[in-house]
Design a protein around this motif. Structure first.
Motif, PDB file in Angstrom:
ATOM      1  N   VAL A 339       0.936  -1.245   0.027  1.00 22.26           N
ATOM      2  CA  VAL A 339      -0.062  -0.121   0.003  1.00 22.26           C
ATOM      3  C   VAL A 339       0.794   1.341   0.097  1.00 22.26           C
ATOM      4  N   ASN A 340       0.765   1.953  -0.948  1.00 23.69           N
ATOM      5  CA  ASN A 340       1.274   3.458  -1.001  1.00 23.69           C
ATOM      6  C   ASN A 340       0.711   4.242  -0.416  1.00 23.69           C
ATOM      7  N   LEU A 341       1.454   4.680   0.991  1.00 20.25           N
ATOM      8  CA  LEU A 341       0.685   5.634   1.688  1.00 20.25           C
ATOM      9  C   LEU A 341       0.519   7.198   1.328  1.00 20.25           C
ATOM     10  N   LEU A 342       1.107   7.431   0.249  1.00 18.86           N
ATOM     11  CA  LEU A 342       1.116   8.648  -0.501  1.00 18.86           C
ATOM     12  C   LEU A 342       0.117   8.632  -1.745  1.00 18.86           C
ATOM     13  N   ASP A 343      -0.633   7.561  -1.995  1.00 14.83           N
ATOM     14  CA  ASP A 343      -1.514   7.408  -3.078  1.00 14.83           C
ATOM     15  C   ASP A 343      -2.871   8.015  -2.519  1.00 14.83           C
ATOM     16  N   PRO A 344      -3.285   9.186  -3.057  1.00 16.86           N
ATOM     17  CA  PRO A 344      -4.604   9.603  -2.709  1.00 16.86           C
ATOM     18  C   PRO A 344      -5.705   9.169  -3.134  1.00 16.86           C
ATOM     19  N   GLY A 345      -5.436   7.980  -4.114  1.00 21.10           N
ATOM     20  CA  GLY A 345      -6.731   7.341  -4.745  1.00 21.10           C
ATOM     21  C   GLY A 345      -7.615   8.387  -5.525  1.00 21.10           C
ATOM     22  N   VAL A 346      -8.643   7.736  -6.055  1.00 28.95           N
ATOM     23  CA  VAL A 346      -9.589   8.424  -7.106  1.00 28.95           C
ATOM     24  C   VAL A 346     -10.249   9.616  -6.246  1.00 28.95           C
ATOM     25  N   THR A 347     -10.878   9.454  -5.153  1.00 29.01           N
ATOM     26  CA  THR A 347     -11.289  10.318  -4.179  1.00 29.01           C
ATOM     27  C   THR A 347     -10.673  10.708  -3.059  1.00 29.01           C
ATOM     28  N   PRO A 348      -9.681  11.681  -3.209  1.00 28.87           N
ATOM     29  CA  PRO A 348      -8.706  12.010  -2.059  1.00 28.87           C
ATOM     30  C   PRO A 348      -9.413  12.535  -0.809  1.00 28.87           C
ATOM     31  N   HIS A 349     -10.815  13.204  -1.102  1.00 28.04           N
ATOM     32  CA  HIS A 349     -11.370  13.795   0.035  1.00 28.04           C
ATOM     33  C   HIS A 349     -11.859  12.938   0.815  1.00 28.04           C
ATOM     34  N   GLN A 350     -12.045  11.418   0.509  1.00 29.62           N
ATOM     35  CA  GLN A 350     -12.625  10.574   1.300  1.00 29.62           C
ATOM     36  C   GLN A 350     -11.457   9.853   1.988  1.00 29.62           C
ATOM     37  N   ASN A 351     -10.242   9.967   1.532  1.00 29.97           N
ATOM     38  CA  ASN A 351      -9.188   9.101   1.918  1.00 29.97           C
ATOM     39  C   ASN A 351      -8.487   9.732   3.365  1.00 29.97           C
ATOM     40  N   LYS A 352      -9.031   9.601   4.384  1.00 28.33           N
ATOM     41  CA  LYS A 352      -8.700  10.110   5.660  1.00 28.33           C
ATOM     42  C   LYS A 352      -7.445   9.844   6.108  1.00 28.33           C
ATOM     43  N   GLN A 353      -6.921   8.572   5.793  1.00 29.26           N
ATOM     44  CA  GLN A 353      -5.565   8.139   6.192  1.00 29.26           C
ATOM     45  C   GLN A 353      -4.470   9.122   5.368  1.00 29.26           C
ATOM     46  N   PHE A 354      -4.772   9.009   4.050  1.00 26.70           N
ATOM     47  CA  PHE A 354      -3.819   9.777   3.288  1.00 26.70           C
ATOM     48  C   PHE A 354      -3.707  11.417   3.502  1.00 26.70           C
ATOM     49  N   LEU A 355      -5.004  11.903   3.884  1.00 27.67           N
ATOM     50  CA  LEU A 355      -4.999  13.270   4.269  1.00 27.67           C
ATOM     51  C   LEU A 355      -4.336  13.603   5.733  1.00 27.67           C
ATOM     52  N   LEU A 356      -4.531  12.681   6.420  1.00 28.20           N
ATOM     53  CA  LEU A 356      -3.716  12.875   7.823  1.00 28.20           C
ATOM     54  C   LEU A 356      -2.144  12.585   7.566  1.00 28.20           C
ATOM     55  N   ILE A 357      -1.833  11.808   6.826  1.00 28.12           N
ATOM     56  CA  ILE A 357      -0.288  11.783   6.392  1.00 28.12           C
ATOM     57  C   ILE A 357       0.171  13.022   5.835  1.00 28.12           C
ATOM     58  N   LEU A 358      -0.603  13.328   4.681  1.00 30.74           N
ATOM     59  CA  LEU A 358      -0.244  14.592   3.973  1.00 30.74           C
ATOM     60  C   LEU A 358      -0.420  15.734   4.949  1.00 30.74           C
ATOM     61  N   SER A 359      -1.070  15.963   5.777  1.00 26.57           N
ATOM     62  CA  SER A 359      -1.099  16.958   6.777  1.00 26.57           C
ATOM     63  C   SER A 359       0.159  16.888   7.731  1.00 26.57           C
ATOM     64  N   ALA A 360       0.643  15.658   8.164  1.00 25.20           N
ATOM     65  CA  ALA A 360       1.673  15.360   8.789  1.00 25.20           C
ATOM     66  C   ALA A 360       2.862  15.934   8.208  1.00 25.20           C
ATOM     67  N   ILE A 361       2.975  15.687   6.751  1.00 22.30           N
ATOM     68  CA  ILE A 361       4.162  15.953   5.937  1.00 22.30           C
ATOM     69  C   ILE A 361       4.306  17.672   5.575  1.00 22.30           C
ATOM     70  N   LEU A 362       3.198  18.228   5.451  1.00 23.70           N
ATOM     71  CA  LEU A 362       3.076  19.587   5.703  1.00 23.70           C
ATOM     72  C   LEU A 362       3.863  20.235   6.817  1.00 23.70           C
ATOM     73  N   LYS A 363       3.274  19.693   7.812  1.00 28.48           N
ATOM     74  CA  LYS A 363       3.810  20.090   9.296  1.00 28.48           C
ATOM     75  C   LYS A 363       5.390  19.757   9.461  1.00 28.48           C
ATOM     76  N   ALA A 364       5.688  18.769   8.841  1.00 30.83           N
ATOM     77  CA  ALA A 364       7.065  18.514   9.005  1.00 30.83           C
ATOM     78  C   ALA A 364       7.897  19.261   8.182  1.00 30.83           C
ATOM     79  N   VAL A 365       7.491  19.519   7.082  1.00 32.20           N
ATOM     80  CA  VAL A 365       8.291  20.627   5.989  1.00 32.20           C
ATOM     81  C   VAL A 365       8.459  22.148   6.508  1.00 32.20           C
ATOM     82  N   ASP A 366       7.256  22.487   6.757  1.00 30.49           N
ATOM     83  CA  ASP A 366       6.954  23.771   7.593  1.00 30.49           C
ATOM     84  C   ASP A 366       7.975  23.959   8.861  1.00 30.49           C
ATOM     85  N   GLU A 367       7.925  23.104   9.884  1.00 37.28           N
ATOM     86  CA  GLU A 367       8.561  23.147  11.176  1.00 37.28           C
ATOM     87  C   GLU A 367      10.143  23.120  10.916  1.00 37.28           C
TER      88      GLU A 367
END
Length: 703
Positions: A339-367
């Motif tokens: 499972v590619n944890l950075l694959d948003p899928g066809v409907t990324p708005h429904q992929n809560k695991q992906f969105l959480l990991i994405l937000s974690a990456i945003l936070k990591a790169v920003d901080e």
């Protein structure tokens, strides 16, 4: 006649890979080794003994007489010490042996490599230790002998990492631990490991070897320190993706064959933007193996080039005025269940695991933007970043329209209910089929861009090891995933907790997202308004390594200690100072021994022409103007030369590493520019037959 290559037959033929191990090892030994490779754990000595013997027999069949522990010290390149397989016998002969102990441990000199104070000159002991997660391979040396290369880590007698691989392996484990907590919170109980994978695209230049040998700056510094622009550069964009010249194509064919034998999945090759510039891109691999492979790619590029009477230049900016070379580090992470944890899928708005990991990456790169910027810092990259050819020195993230829209919905409405789709693209030609386009465009000006199911870190320099940026990426993301996992594991409803945390982090770190033109001055001003750091050079970038937040981060995840971070900072300052010192002294040498004598010789010729023309009563104004122009620039060049000599001597006398690096940056480097300006002007004034070394036109259009 084109040589035909059976790719499937030769691929991995020089690698002690999984298929070879399965064939040559007893089933029980193979299973135990695979278990260690897959999930970690200490390897039993009896397993190492059997593996060593099988590895030795295989290597000897391949023509190897020696083995080496192949490691990656803080020089940024690889190192090796060759030992023969021979052991003496009682009757005065030899037998060929290779023990498990020799496989597992080696002992190179620990004090002669850069250590930043970790090892003193009298503290010589250092250890190499087998990294069984990266396969051994046989490699032909320039002399034609074959050596068994065993990938290893390199550490000091007291256990500190003296290399780039050890922290990388630690960071991979750290990220796996924290990412597993996330996927388990979302109900995945099958995954046992999360692995980061990388596909590094490598840019490089090819120049004629005979021409190269006439340029002292290329030989010593890897880049041209003098050189007026050629009449033509890259302005027509005709080299980019253009037809590959026969000589270069022949080189690429040989390069591919060498790399395929080593198991390197070299896939894409093309001409790059600048004249004489090219690119090679492999298929993804685990970060550890991809790092080893990228080192092999750079070594093999240089070795194969010599066979074609070419030289491969990997410097970030070998020529002024045209694009330099980088390395695009495509980074992703997947579970061992595929499972590619950075694959948003066809409907990324429904992929809560992906969105959480994405937000974690945003936070990591920003901080941790300064750490990410530092991971791409080297002397050559200071020429390239922000030069309208590479990302600016400001860290930002490009997500594209689809994900930006989803995140905006979360921030504005508290819930994302839709995702943009790409739709069909019809080009309006009846014979060309329409096709589905991606949901978002790409952005080549972004330093950290999402490209479908991965992030592309575009700041890395072409000479650099990719171990550093991936160590930082893995560690900073491990940290924010740790914070997220703590929240999810403490909640009675992990999915809702993930949703709320995603919204919170997106709102807090939205400033790091920028989808516009990263080359523009407007973005530099906007980034400053947003409070994003703009760290413009290597010397400034190194400071963050010993900041308390960085030490706390790396020590928490057991990636690097305070002592290891301090050592790397000191090595960085020393590396910068040494690089600029070599460049400055090369400029001084070329100016004194080549340029000034050539200009004086030509000046004499022009002066004689002036006298001869005047003697017959003709108009000598053109000759006089030329003589005056040459003389003016010669005087300016000599003044800059004296200034550079004084600045270089002064900087070299400074003992404290940071102070010395600052002196080389602020005094020596700036004076080098002052010397180059009149020298390049003189190149355009002096007869080409007199000018002492090949010009940009000779170098860039002679392959």
């Amino acid at each position: 006649m084109v040589k035909k290559i059976d790719v499937a037959e030769i691929f991995g033929s020089d690698v002690f890979d999984d298929a070879t191990m399965k064939e040559r090892l007893p089933k029980k030994i193979y299973k135990e080794l695979k278990q260690t490779i897959s999930v970690g754990g200490e390897l039993d000595s009896h397993v190492a003994e059997v593996v060593a013997n099988a590895m030795k027999d295989w290597a000897i069949e391949k023509g190897a007489t020696h083995y080496t522990h192949w490691f990656q010290p803080l020089t940024g390149i690889t190192a090796e010490k060759h030992d023969a397989f021979i052991s003496p016998t009682d009757d005065g002969g030899v037998i060929l042996e290779f023990s498990g102990k020799e496989l597992i441990k080696g002992e190179p000199d620990g004090s002669s490599f850069p250590s930043g104070g970790l090892r003193a000159t009298f503290e010589a002991r250092g250890y190499t230790a087998w990294d069984c997660t990266s396969p051994a391979f046989v490699h032909e040396t320039p002399s034609g002998s074959t050596v068994l290369c065993i990938p290893t880590i390199f550490c000091s007698y007291t256990g500190e990492a003296l290399d780039k691989k050890t922290p990388l392996l630690r960071s991979m484990e750290a990220l796996s631990v924290q990412a597993l907590r996330i996927v388990r919170a979302f109900g995945d109980t099958e995954a046992q490991k999360v692995t980061t994978s990388v596909g590094p695209e490598q840019e490089y230049f090819l120049v004629d070897r005979d021409t190269y040998n006439q340029r002292e700056d290329l030989i010593f510094a890897g880049r041209t320190l003098f050189g007026a622009p050629a009449p033509k550069g890259q302005e027509l964009d005709d080299h980019y993706f253009g037809s590959i010249k026969e000589r270069v194509s022949s080189y690429m064919n040989d390069l591919n064959e060498e790399l395929w034998k080593l198991g390197v999945t070299a896939k894409t090759q093309h001409n790059e933007v600048a004249p004489a510039q090219h690119e090679l891109a492999p298929i993804y691999n685990t970060t550890n193996i991809a790092t080893d492979h990228n080192q092999l790619i750079m070594e093999t590029m240089k070795k194969v080039a010599l066979r074609h009477n070419l030289v491969c230049l990997l410097h970030e900016k070998p020529f002024a005025g045209i694009n330099g070379s980088g390395k695009h580090n495509n980074w992703s992470m997947s579970t061992d269940t595929g499972v590619n944890l950075l694959d948003p899928g066809v409907t990324p708005h429904q992929n809560k695991q992906f969105l959480l990991i994405l937000s974690a990456i945003l936070k990591a790169v920003d901080e941790y933007a300064p750490l990410l910027r530092e991971s791409a810092a080297n002397p050559g990259n200071d020429h390239r970043l922000g030069a309208n050819e590479a990302p600016p020195a400001i860290i930002s993230i490009f997500l594209g329209e689809q994900l930006e829209d989803v995140l905006n919905q979360l921030c504005e409405k508290g819930e994302a209910t839709s995702s943009k789709v790409g739709g069909k693209l019809d080009v309006g030609v009846s014979t060309v089929p329409s096709f589905m386009k991606d949901a978002t465009d790409r952005n080549r000006t972004s330093p950290f861009a999402f490209t479908g199911n991965k992030f592309e870190f575009r700041m890395v320099g072409s000479t650099a090891s990719i171990a550093d940026p991936n160590t930082v990426l893995n560690t900073i993301v491990a940290e924010t995933l740790r914070q997220a996992a703590d929240v999810l594991e403490a909640s009675d409803d992990p999915i809702m907790a993930a949703h709320d945390l995603t919204k919170k982090w997106i709102g807090e770190h939205i400033r790091i997202i920028f989808n516009g033109n990263g080359y523009s001055e407007e973005w530099v001003e906007e980034a400053e308004r947003r409070g994003l750091p703009n760290i413009k050079n290597m010397v400034d970038a190194l400071g963050c390594l010993t900041e308390e937040y960085a030490v706390e981060l790396f020590e928490r995840h057991k990636v690097m200690t305070r002592v290891e971070l301090t050592s790397r900072q000191e090595v960085g300052y020393e590396t910068y100072a040494k690089a600029i010192n070599i460049e400055a002294r090369t400029m001084i040498d070329m100016t004194k021994k080549e340029i000034i004598p050539a200009v004086i010789k030509y000046t004499t010729t022009v002066a004689q022409s002036v006298a001869a023309v005047k003697a017959v009563g003709a108009d000598a104004s053109v000759q006089e103007a030329s003589l005056a122009d040459i003389s003016k620039n010669l005087v300016a060049m000599n003044a800059a030369l004296e200034k550079l000599e004084a600045a270089t001597d002064k900087a070299a006398s400074i003992e404290e590493p940071k102070a010395q690096a600052i002196a080389y940056r602020d005094e020596v480097f700036t004076t080098m520019s002052e010397l180059r300006e009149p020298a390049d002007a003189l190149e355009m004034l002096v007869d080409k037959s007199v000018w002492p070394f090949p010009t940009y036109g000779d170098l860039l259009f002679n392959v």
